[in-house]
Motif scaffolding. Structure first.
Motif, PDB file in Angstrom:
ATOM      1  N   PRO A 162      11.840  91.691   6.056  1.00 32.22           N
ATOM      2  CA  PRO A 162      10.764  91.643   5.052  1.00 32.22           C
ATOM      3  C   PRO A 162      10.703  92.923   4.230  1.00 32.22           C
ATOM      4  N   SER A 163       9.852  92.954   3.253  1.00 28.11           N
ATOM      5  CA  SER A 163       9.689  94.131   2.402  1.00 28.11           C
ATOM      6  C   SER A 163       9.186  95.320   3.213  1.00 28.11           C
ATOM      7  N   LEU A 164       9.680  96.506   2.863  1.00 26.62           N
ATOM      8  CA  LEU A 164       9.256  97.723   3.556  1.00 26.62           C
ATOM      9  C   LEU A 164       7.786  98.041   3.305  1.00 26.62           C
ATOM     10  N   LEU A 165       7.220  97.488   2.266  1.00 26.62           N
ATOM     11  CA  LEU A 165       5.816  97.755   1.947  1.00 26.62           C
ATOM     12  C   LEU A 165       4.867  97.155   2.982  1.00 26.62           C
ATOM     13  N   ARG A 166       5.371  96.256   3.823  1.00 31.09           N
ATOM     14  CA  ARG A 166       4.521  95.609   4.814  1.00 31.09           C
ATOM     15  C   ARG A 166       4.287  96.476   6.047  1.00 31.09           C
ATOM     16  N   PHE A 167       4.988  97.609   6.122  1.00 29.55           N
ATOM     17  CA  PHE A 167       4.890  98.459   7.308  1.00 29.55           C
ATOM     18  C   PHE A 167       4.130  99.742   6.965  1.00 29.55           C
ATOM     19  N   GLU A 168       3.257 100.160   7.875  1.00 28.82           N
ATOM     20  CA  GLU A 168       2.400 101.313   7.604  1.00 28.82           C
ATOM     21  C   GLU A 168       2.642 102.493   8.549  1.00 28.82           C
ATOM     22  N   VAL A 169       3.081 102.217   9.784  1.00 25.55           N
ATOM     23  CA  VAL A 169       3.242 103.303  10.764  1.00 25.55           C
ATOM     24  C   VAL A 169       4.666 103.336  11.331  1.00 25.55           C
ATOM     25  N   LEU A 186      20.476  90.512  -0.583  1.00 25.66           N
ATOM     26  CA  LEU A 186      19.215  91.014  -0.055  1.00 25.66           C
ATOM     27  C   LEU A 186      18.306  91.535  -1.163  1.00 25.66           C
ATOM     28  N   GLN A 187      17.053  91.105  -1.118  1.00 27.10           N
ATOM     29  CA  GLN A 187      16.065  91.571  -2.083  1.00 27.10           C
ATOM     30  C   GLN A 187      15.218  92.677  -1.446  1.00 27.10           C
ATOM     31  N   LEU A 188      15.878  93.722  -0.960  1.00 27.38           N
ATOM     32  CA  LEU A 188      15.192  94.819  -0.294  1.00 27.38           C
ATOM     33  C   LEU A 188      15.295  96.049  -1.176  1.00 27.38           C
ATOM     34  N   ASN A 189      14.157  96.587  -1.554  1.00 22.82           N
ATOM     35  CA  ASN A 189      14.121  97.732  -2.454  1.00 22.82           C
ATOM     36  C   ASN A 189      14.029  99.016  -1.634  1.00 22.82           C
ATOM     37  N   LEU A 190      15.100  99.818  -1.670  1.00 25.13           N
ATOM     38  CA  LEU A 190      15.103 101.045  -0.893  1.00 25.13           C
ATOM     39  C   LEU A 190      14.099 102.069  -1.414  1.00 25.13           C
ATOM     40  N   LYS A 191      13.674 101.927  -2.655  1.00 23.89           N
ATOM     41  CA  LYS A 191      12.670 102.859  -3.177  1.00 23.89           C
ATOM     42  C   LYS A 191      11.371 102.785  -2.374  1.00 23.89           C
ATOM     43  N   ASP A 192      11.155 101.634  -1.734  1.00 24.53           N
ATOM     44  CA  ASP A 192       9.942 101.472  -0.940  1.00 24.53           C
ATOM     45  C   ASP A 192       9.959 102.320   0.322  1.00 24.53           C
ATOM     46  N   VAL A 193      11.110 102.938   0.634  1.00 22.03           N
ATOM     47  CA  VAL A 193      11.185 103.773   1.826  1.00 22.03           C
ATOM     48  C   VAL A 193      10.219 104.947   1.736  1.00 22.03           C
ATOM     49  N   GLY A 194       9.875 105.376   0.514  1.00 24.65           N
ATOM     50  CA  GLY A 194       8.924 106.464   0.334  1.00 24.65           C
ATOM     51  C   GLY A 194       7.541 106.125   0.855  1.00 24.65           C
ATOM     52  N   HIS A 195       7.265 104.841   1.038  1.00 25.27           N
ATOM     53  CA  HIS A 195       5.983 104.390   1.577  1.00 25.27           C
ATOM     54  C   HIS A 195       5.872 104.663   3.076  1.00 25.27           C
ATOM     55  N   LEU A 196       7.023 104.858   3.746  1.00 24.64           N
ATOM     56  CA  LEU A 196       7.038 104.984   5.206  1.00 24.64           C
ATOM     57  C   LEU A 196       6.849 106.448   5.602  1.00 24.64           C
ATOM     58  N   VAL A 197       5.655 106.959   5.393  1.00 24.70           N
ATOM     59  CA  VAL A 197       5.406 108.402   5.541  1.00 24.70           C
ATOM     60  C   VAL A 197       5.504 108.868   6.989  1.00 24.70           C
ATOM     61  N   HIS A 198       5.461 107.957   7.966  1.00 26.48           N
ATOM     62  CA  HIS A 198       5.551 108.342   9.380  1.00 26.48           C
ATOM     63  C   HIS A 198       6.979 108.252   9.917  1.00 26.48           C
ATOM     64  N   LEU A 199       7.948 107.929   9.073  1.00 25.72           N
ATOM     65  CA  LEU A 199       9.308 107.666   9.530  1.00 25.72           C
ATOM     66  C   LEU A 199       9.960 108.926  10.110  1.00 25.72           C
ATOM     67  N   GLU A 215      12.542 108.951  -3.725  1.00 31.01           N
ATOM     68  CA  GLU A 215      11.332 108.789  -2.912  1.00 31.01           C
ATOM     69  C   GLU A 215      11.537 109.195  -1.454  1.00 31.01           C
ATOM     70  N   ILE A 216      12.790 109.371  -1.058  1.00 33.12           N
ATOM     71  CA  ILE A 216      13.040 109.772   0.328  1.00 33.12           C
ATOM     72  C   ILE A 216      12.429 111.137   0.621  1.00 33.12           C
ATOM     73  N   GLY A 217      12.209 111.944  -0.418  1.00 29.96           N
ATOM     74  CA  GLY A 217      11.590 113.252  -0.236  1.00 29.96           C
ATOM     75  C   GLY A 217      10.164 113.194   0.265  1.00 29.96           C
ATOM     76  N   SER A 218       9.555 112.012   0.250  1.00 28.68           N
ATOM     77  CA  SER A 218       8.184 111.855   0.737  1.00 28.68           C
ATOM     78  C   SER A 218       8.112 111.762   2.262  1.00 28.68           C
ATOM     79  N   LEU A 219       9.266 111.637   2.905  1.00 33.44           N
ATOM     80  CA  LEU A 219       9.285 111.434   4.357  1.00 33.44           C
ATOM     81  C   LEU A 219       9.210 112.785   5.075  1.00 33.44           C
TER      82      LEU A 219
END
Length: 545
Positions: A162-169, A186-199, A215-219
């Motif tokens: 599923p989309s990475l935006l669905r995960f929060e922690v 695959l319709q997976l947007n790697l830019k959404d990885v920046g949303h995974l701040v706990h990764l 956006e990886i710099g947000s991790l």
């Protein structure tokens, strides 16, 4: 059997129970790479610091070894007899999967809806696909993914991701080996990885990605980033410099590293990176005081670059493994290795040294003569471009008592005969010495008593000129521990076809009569053409060395 396994499991300390349960994310009969598993344990928080100065990876390695010693996982050995991976017995896997189901520890899901559970309390997901031809849709049957902490995807189950935006922690995201390239469906947007701040763990090795999003710099908490095997990826974004907690970074040799990135990665312990002609990056390495495993690729070089690198290396006192690879097609340059021989003192705990840069063995002798204890723990030595191996060089290397693997490829040989003495290389397991057409190598009785794999070269013309017409290489009744293979590179340039066939027959007989061998290899250079006349002279080219 379940009762017996229960006794073994409940006898484990709590931290080992958690680590063992986590292994059920892997499919049946899957080979589980040790280092990746340990880094996931670290990212999940299963490995606890004994003190602030202890490496979490090394502590996790202790956990891994405890599970092996308790027979909960099965070790897989490399050719040196070292453990690099493991497997789980089917019955153990079934046992821990049932325990995981009861504790809602891991959810196993595939593309046809077969799952242990699909409740809302999902903590860890393992996406597996047993039917590769099945047309799947992204997962929608999980009520809530906001609490998922870990996702491991096995190819081709990426189609149900599923989309990475669905995960929060999310703390662990491993998509290694899945096709994320531009031609993937695959319709997976790697830019959404920046949303995974706990990764903490991001595994993207061999995923065919061509660009890493800024956006990886947000991790801010990312500790492990694996980008190896992505030859389409040409550069890292400058925002990688924000990943100050990064402990492990692996990128392909073709990837460009921006200025200033390495200086900020002060927590790094494992670094596999490429250097171009930017000497500033070589100097930045000196700030990485916790580095213990360095693999570095030089695409080209200058004296300033080499001097900066050697100066930095002198500040890295925890180095245990050092690999230097050069892809330059220019004329051989010995500047880097000369500088290392003159200015670098290897730490006493160095256990692995590999060089694809041209090297003179005088550098190695310099280290040993300064203080033999500097290389007392060296177990692997690989020198793939050496100028002129002499008998005294082999004596120096042969006295390294911890050495288990030796690989040397020589060029421009002047020493016509190398004798491997019986009192050298007492712990050697893998022996590989290729000195081209200008040298013959002979083994004394009792030589290499523990060697299981041996590869060496034979210069047929030199052997005949020196009177060894029977091509007695000391193989009969010798090398008693051989279990894996024995390979001989026969350089037949400069002799008649008939003489080459005679040498071939003599060496082949010696190999065939060896009692322990599983695999025998005999390779003539250049190949003898079918139908060639015995009086024809075989060419002797410079490339043979």
């Amino acid at each position: 059997m379940r009762t017996i396994l229960s006794f073994s499991y409940y006898d484990l300390p709590s931290y080992l129970k958690t680590c063992l349960l986590y292994i059920c994310i892997y499919p049946e009969d899957c080979m589980i790479y040790r280092d990746r598993l340990i880094w996931k344990w670290v990212a999940e928080g299963f490995v606890h610091h004994a003190n602030q100065g202890t490496s979490q990876f090394l502590l996790g390695l202790n956990y891994f070894n405890q599970l092996i010693n308790r027979s909960m996982i099965q070790p897989i050995y490399d050719r040196l007899g070292m453990i690099y991976a493991c497997r789980v017995h089917d019955m153990v896997l079934d046992f821990i999967c049932n325990l995981s189901h009861e504790a809602m520890f891991v959810n196993l899901l595939d593309d046809i809806g077969n799952s242990i559970s699909s409740q809302s309390k999902v903590r860890r997901l393992s996406l597996q696909n047993k039917y590769e031809d099945h047309q799947a849709k992204p997962l929608t049957n999980i009520i809530s993914m906001s609490r998922v902490r870990s996702i491991t995807v096995f190819r081709p189950a990426i189609n149900i991701m599923p989309s990475l935006l669905r995960f929060e922690v999310l703390r662990v995201l491993d998509m290694s080996g899945c096709n994320l390239g531009e031609y993937s469906s695959l319709q997976l947007n790697l830019k959404d990885v920046g949303h995974l701040v706990h990764l903490r763990y991001l595994g993207l090795s061999s995923t065919k990605i061509s660009k890493l999003p800024a956006e990886i710099g947000s991790l801010q908490f990312l500790e492990m980033l694996d980008l190896g095997g992505n030859h389409e990826l040409l550069a890292l974004p400058s925002t990688v410099c924000n990943l100050k907690r990064l402990i492990y970074l692996n990128i392909s040799p073709c990837v460009v590293v921006p200025d200033g990135v390495l200086r900020n990665l002060t927590s790094i312990e494992v670094l596999k990176v490429a250097l171009g002609s930017l000497s500033i990056i070589a100097q930045e390495l000196g700030d990485l005081s916790r580095l213990r495993d360095l693999r570095i690729f030089f695409k080209d070089g200058s004296l300033d670059l080499y001097e900066g690198f050697v100066k930095s290396l002198c500040n890295l006192h925890r180095i245990k493994s050092l690999s230097i690879v050069c892809y330059s097609r220019e004329a051989p340059s010995y500047e880097l290795m000369d500088l290392l021989g003159e200015r670098w003192v290897p730490p006493g705990h160095l256990c692995r040294f590999l060089s694809h840069k041209p090297i003179k063995l005088s550098a190695l002798q310099g280290w040993i003569k300064r203080d033999p204890s500097h290389l007392s723990n060296l177990s692997e030595l690989s020198l793939m471009s050496v100028k002129d191996v002499q008998q005294e060089d082999m004596e120096t290397i042969g006295e390294l008592m911890s050495l288990r693997l030796l690989q040397i490829k020589s060029t421009h040989q002047t020493q016509r005969l190398l004798v491997i003495r019986a009192d050298w290389f007492r712990c050697m397991v893998v022996f590989d010495l290729n000195c081209g057409s200008a040298t013959q190598i002979i083994f004394e009785p009792g030589a290499l008593p523990r060697a299981e794999a041996v590869r060496f070269s034979l210069g047929v013309r030199v052997a005949k000129e020196d009177g060894n017409c029977g091509f007695n290489l000391g193989l009969q009744g010798n090398l008693i521990s051989l279990r894996q293979y024995l390979c001989v590179y026969m350089y037949v340039g400069g002799v008649r076809v008939g003489e080459a066939k005679e040498a071939w027959a003599a060496v082949r007989h010696a190999l065939d009569t060896h009692p322990n061998l599983r695999e025998i290899g005999l390779f003539p250079h250049p190949p003898i053409a079918e139908g060639a006349h015995d009086d024809d002279l075989l060419c002797d080219s410079d490339e043979e060395n």
